[in-house]
Design an enzyme around this catalytic site. Structure first.
Site, mmCIF file in Angstrom:
data_model
loop_
_atom_site.group_PDB
_atom_site.id
_atom_site.type_symbol
_atom_site.label_atom_id
_atom_site.label_comp_id
_atom_site.label_asym_id
_atom_site.label_seq_id
_atom_site.Cartn_x
_atom_site.Cartn_y
_atom_site.Cartn_z
ATOM 1 N N GLY A 1 6.210 9.266 -5.954
ATOM 2 C CA GLY A 1 5.217 10.441 -6.195
ATOM 3 C C GLY A 1 4.331 10.210 -7.333
ATOM 4 N N GLU A 2 4.532 11.828 -7.863
ATOM 5 C CA GLU A 2 3.504 11.463 -9.405
ATOM 6 C C GLU A 2 4.376 12.124 -10.481
ATOM 7 O OE1 GLU A 2 2.218 11.693 -13.131
ATOM 8 O OE2 GLU A 2 2.895 13.123 -12.487
ATOM 9 N N SER A 3 5.508 11.067 -11.521
ATOM 10 C CA SER A 3 6.385 11.316 -12.325
ATOM 11 C C SER A 3 6.360 12.437 -13.052
ATOM 12 C CB SER A 3 6.795 10.212 -13.070
ATOM 13 O OG SER A 3 5.307 9.570 -13.902
ATOM 14 N N CYS B 1 10.209 4.111 -7.203
ATOM 15 C CA CYS B 1 8.894 3.837 -8.098
ATOM 16 C C CYS B 1 8.940 4.773 -8.990
ATOM 17 C CB CYS B 1 7.932 4.223 -6.438
ATOM 18 S SG CYS B 1 6.084 3.724 -7.219
ATOM 19 N N ARG C 1 4.252 2.440 -16.386
ATOM 20 C CA ARG C 1 3.694 2.871 -15.420
ATOM 21 C C ARG C 1 2.581 1.560 -14.922
ATOM 22 N NH1 ARG C 1 2.534 9.117 -15.974
ATOM 23 N NH2 ARG C 1 0.851 8.106 -15.509
ATOM 24 N N ILE D 1 3.815 0.347 -4.336
ATOM 25 C CA ILE D 1 1.830 1.073 -4.859
ATOM 26 C C ILE D 1 2.057 1.875 -5.830
ATOM 27 C CG2 ILE D 1 1.295 3.238 -3.502
ATOM 28 C CD1 ILE D 1 3.200 2.784 -0.733
ATOM 29 N N ARG D 2 0.911 1.182 -6.602
ATOM 30 C CA ARG D 2 0.931 1.591 -8.419
ATOM 31 C C ARG D 2 1.957 1.388 -8.386
ATOM 32 N NH1 ARG D 2 -1.960 5.501 -4.891
ATOM 33 N NH2 ARG D 2 -0.415 6.554 -5.177
ATOM 34 N N HIS E 1 8.629 0.990 -2.849
ATOM 35 C CA HIS E 1 9.676 1.087 -1.724
ATOM 36 C C HIS E 1 10.376 0.972 -0.875
ATOM 37 C CE1 HIS E 1 6.813 4.200 -3.081
ATOM 38 N NE2 HIS E 1 6.207 3.967 -3.746
ATOM 39 N N GLU F 1 11.861 2.281 1.642
ATOM 40 C CA GLU F 1 11.984 3.491 2.720
ATOM 41 C C GLU F 1 10.015 2.777 3.866
ATOM 42 O OE1 GLU F 1 8.904 5.208 -0.423
ATOM 43 O OE2 GLU F 1 11.119 3.911 -0.300
#
Length: 198
Positions: A52-54, A84, A115, A142-143, A178, A180
């Site tokens: 997500g967004e940390s 992530c 990041r 992913i990013r 990831h 998952e």
């Protein structure tokens, strides 16, 4: 065995499903719950911090008291995994982006993270990695962040382009990718057994 997935952001449902499949493959009777509230992690045997967004996740877990529950679980030797953005939050040190946004970190993994380590032009990619204790694993990035430095008690499990993308400190597992998002449950299985081996 009860596993909590902190459901603030990210691939929460995918982690729930992967963990259920991993429990079944290991022959462990268990329950996997997504939570956004205090009180669930403290009654769990393991916890996952998804991506997500940390900055957003950090604000929510620290303001809601979930961070204290994660710290307590880790202290008890129970498995803790971050993927992530979850890796960023587990780490002790962040890069200038983390500092600029005043993102509070849990400090459970003696590591420094960067990041978006692979650049914006490579926002999403999949590569086969050789992951210690797991073997070849098709990792989805992913990013993605990466670990740039580790302390002496941290075991490096996988690298990509000379950067650390998987590491473990006792019962705490941090991944830049990831697991998952694949059908391969071996990393979730490894995570679930961390309490036994730490």
């Amino acid at each position: 065995m009860k596993v909590a997935v902190v459901g603030v952001q990210g691939d929460v449902e995918e982690h729930v499903l992967a963990t259920k499949r991993a429990l079944k493959r290991l022959g462990i009777d268990g329950e996997v719950v997504a939570t956004r509230r205090r009180g669930v992690v403290s009654r769990s045997d393991a916890v996952i911090l998804p991506g997500g967004e940390s900055t957003t996740i950090s604000k929510l877990i620290f303001s809601d008291g979930i961070a204290d529950e994660i710290l307590q679980l880790a202290e008890e030797g129970k498995p803790v995994m971050g993927t992530c953005a979850g890796l960023i939050l587990l780490s002790k040190y962040g890069d200038e982006q983390v500092e600029k946004t005043n993102t509070k970190l849990l400090g459970l993994l003696d590591a420094k993270v960067k990041r978006n380590a692979f650049g914006r032009q490579r926002e999403s990619f999949q590569v086969p990695l050789d992951v210690k204790y797991v073997g070849k694993f098709d990792a989805v990035f992913i990013r993605a962040p990466a670990i740039t430095e580790v302390g002496k008690d941290v075991e490096v499990l996988a690298t990509f382009e000379n950067l650390i993308v998987a590491a473990r400190q006792k019962n705490v597992l941090g991944l830049a990718f990831h697991p998952e998002l694949t059908d391969d449950t071996r990393i979730h299985e490894f995570f679930l057994k961390l309490g036994e081996t730490s």
